[in-house]
Design an enzyme around this catalytic site. Structure first.
Site, PDB file in Angstrom:
ATOM      1  N   ASP A  67      39.722 -58.031   0.947  1.00 25.40           N
ATOM      2  CA  ASP A  67      38.097 -58.197   1.268  1.00 25.40           C
ATOM      3  C   ASP A  67      37.549 -57.387   0.177  1.00 25.40           C
ATOM      4  O   ASP A  67      37.986 -56.925  -0.218  1.00 25.40           O
ATOM      5  CB  ASP A  67      37.478 -58.348   2.542  1.00 25.40           C
ATOM      6  N   ASN A 136      36.000 -54.500  17.045  1.00 22.81           N
ATOM      7  CA  ASN A 136      36.128 -55.820  17.206  1.00 22.81           C
ATOM      8  C   ASN A 136      37.198 -56.810  17.261  1.00 22.81           C
ATOM      9  O   ASN A 136      36.545 -57.993  17.469  1.00 22.81           O
ATOM     10  CB  ASN A 136      34.491 -56.484  16.656  1.00 22.81           C
ATOM     11  N   HIS A 138      38.295 -57.626  14.564  1.00 23.36           N
ATOM     12  CA  HIS A 138      38.653 -57.814  12.543  1.00 23.36           C
ATOM     13  C   HIS A 138      39.364 -58.324  12.230  1.00 23.36           C
ATOM     14  O   HIS A 138      40.273 -57.199  12.608  1.00 23.36           O
ATOM     15  CB  HIS A 138      36.949 -58.473  12.197  1.00 23.36           C
ATOM     16  N   GLU A 143      34.620 -61.594  11.103  1.00 25.06           N
ATOM     17  CA  GLU A 143      34.244 -61.342  12.284  1.00 25.06           C
ATOM     18  C   GLU A 143      34.485 -62.532  13.615  1.00 25.06           C
ATOM     19  O   GLU A 143      34.930 -63.224  13.208  1.00 25.06           O
ATOM     20  CB  GLU A 143      32.553 -61.168  12.034  1.00 25.06           C
TER      21      GLU A 143
HETATM   22  C1  F6R Z   1      39.817 -53.769   5.332  1.00 25.80           C
HETATM   23  C2  F6R Z   1      39.691 -55.046   6.711  1.00 25.80           C
HETATM   24  C3  F6R Z   1      39.402 -54.905   8.230  1.00 25.80           C
HETATM   25  C4  F6R Z   1      39.805 -53.192   8.409  1.00 25.80           C
HETATM   26  C5  F6R Z   1      39.045 -53.220   9.687  1.00 25.80           C
HETATM   27  C6  F6R Z   1      39.816 -51.919   9.955  1.00 25.80           C
HETATM   28  O1  F6R Z   1      39.755 -54.531   3.855  1.00 25.80           O
HETATM   29  O2  F6R Z   1      40.259 -55.885   5.718  1.00 25.80           O
HETATM   30  O3  F6R Z   1      39.822 -55.342   8.598  1.00 25.80           O
HETATM   31  O4  F6R Z   1      41.406 -53.166   8.189  1.00 25.80           O
HETATM   32  O5  F6R Z   1      38.094 -52.914   9.445  1.00 25.80           O
HETATM   33  O6  F6R Z   1      39.155 -50.768   9.522  1.00 25.80           O
HETATM   34  P1  F6R Z   1      39.534 -49.123   9.681  1.00 25.80           P
HETATM   35  O7  F6R Z   1      41.080 -48.884   9.504  1.00 25.80           O
HETATM   36  O8  F6R Z   1      38.847 -48.366   8.860  1.00 25.80           O
HETATM   37  O9  F6R Z   1      39.802 -48.747  11.179  1.00 25.80           O
END
Ligand code: F6R
Length: 247
Positions: A67, A136, A138, A143
């Site tokens: 992403d 959450n 994701h 989301e």
């Molecule tokens: C980032 C991504 C997100 C993160 C998720 C967890 O490329 O795909 O799904 O893996 O937001 O974020 P952290 O690792 O910062 O807790």
């Protein structure tokens, strides 16, 4: 789902690194699906050590990132392009022409999504996809409520996601409101998936993933249907599993 519980983030990072290095040694021209955020930072450090100390070779590896924020230039220090260079690509012998990340500044973002999905078809799917999980639930930036059959698309970030990611920005207002993300279906195309989750802040998501019925309200639960998923989770992130619903 194969579950590996580690004592801490360091051990988690070493395990994830081991699986990625094993993939690259078995298939030197592997396609790796990569994530950003805090979760993979330790893994990337271990991969860099492996490159320096164990001679792991990334010359023929290709990477596809999950992403990118919409509106951030590739050279913006908060962009995922910048993150990947800073935390991995600049420190290993990967060819920059082999690294792919959605362009969040594309003039035609719908076309960018279609082109990225085509790219996944053309060079991918990833032999191994590394995934973090949002608080959450994701995965990528899919989301809650994102259809399990979604392909690369534009997503509006939940307020809770923007707040969770505000720690990387000067202020909450600076956190973009939209992103381009590989869809859930795009992620599920990967041959193997390695999910990493560390720390207490992920404990609710991990409990829901392992104990609740799969549902589009919990995007990570789509992984339950995939044949080759390894979840590497540290004790803090695993601590709510087996204790019933949170009150
Ligand atoms: C980032 C991504 C997100 C993160 C998720 C967890 O490329 O795909 O799904 O893996 O937001 O974020 P952290 O690792 O910062 O807790």
């Amino acid at each position: 789902m194969n579950i590996i519980i580690t004592k801490d983030n360091q051990e988690l990072s070493e395990k994830a690194c081991e699986l990625i290095e094993q993939q690259v040694s078995e298939k030197p021209d592997s396609v790796l699906g990569l994530a950003t955020g805090s979760s993979p930072l330790g893994t990337y450090k271990e991969l860099i050590k492996g490159y320096n100390n164990r001679g792991v070779n990334y010359e023929d590896v290709k990477t596809l990132n999950l992403d990118e924020y919409i509106g951030l230039d590739k050279n913006d220090s908060q962009s995922y392009h910048f993150f990947m260079r800073q935390h991995l690509f600049d420190h290993i012998n990967i060819n920059s022409d082999h690294t792919f990340i959605p362009n969040g500044k594309a003039a035609d973002l719908e076309k960018e999504c279609q082109d990225y999905e085509q790219l996944i078809e053309d060079i991918g799917p990833p032999d191994l996809q590394l995934l973090g999980v949002g608080q959450n639930g994701h995965i990528g930036f899919n989301e809650p409520g994102t259809p399990f059959d979604s392909e690369t698309h534009i997503i509006h970030l939940e307020e809770s996601t923007r707040q969770a990611n505000a720690r990387f920005f000067d202020s909450l207002e600076d956190v973009p409101k939209q992103a381009v993300t590989m869809g859930i279906q795009s992620i599920l195309k990967s041959r193997k998936i390695v999910v990493i989750a560390s720390g207490e802040r992920k404990a609710d998501a991990i409990r829901r993933l392992l104990e609740d019925q799969p549902s589009e309200d919990m995007p990570a639960s789509a992984l339950i249907h995939h044949k080759h998923v390894t979840l590497i989770v540290d004790e803090e992130a695993y601590k709510k599993v087996g204790h019933g619903e949170e009150t």
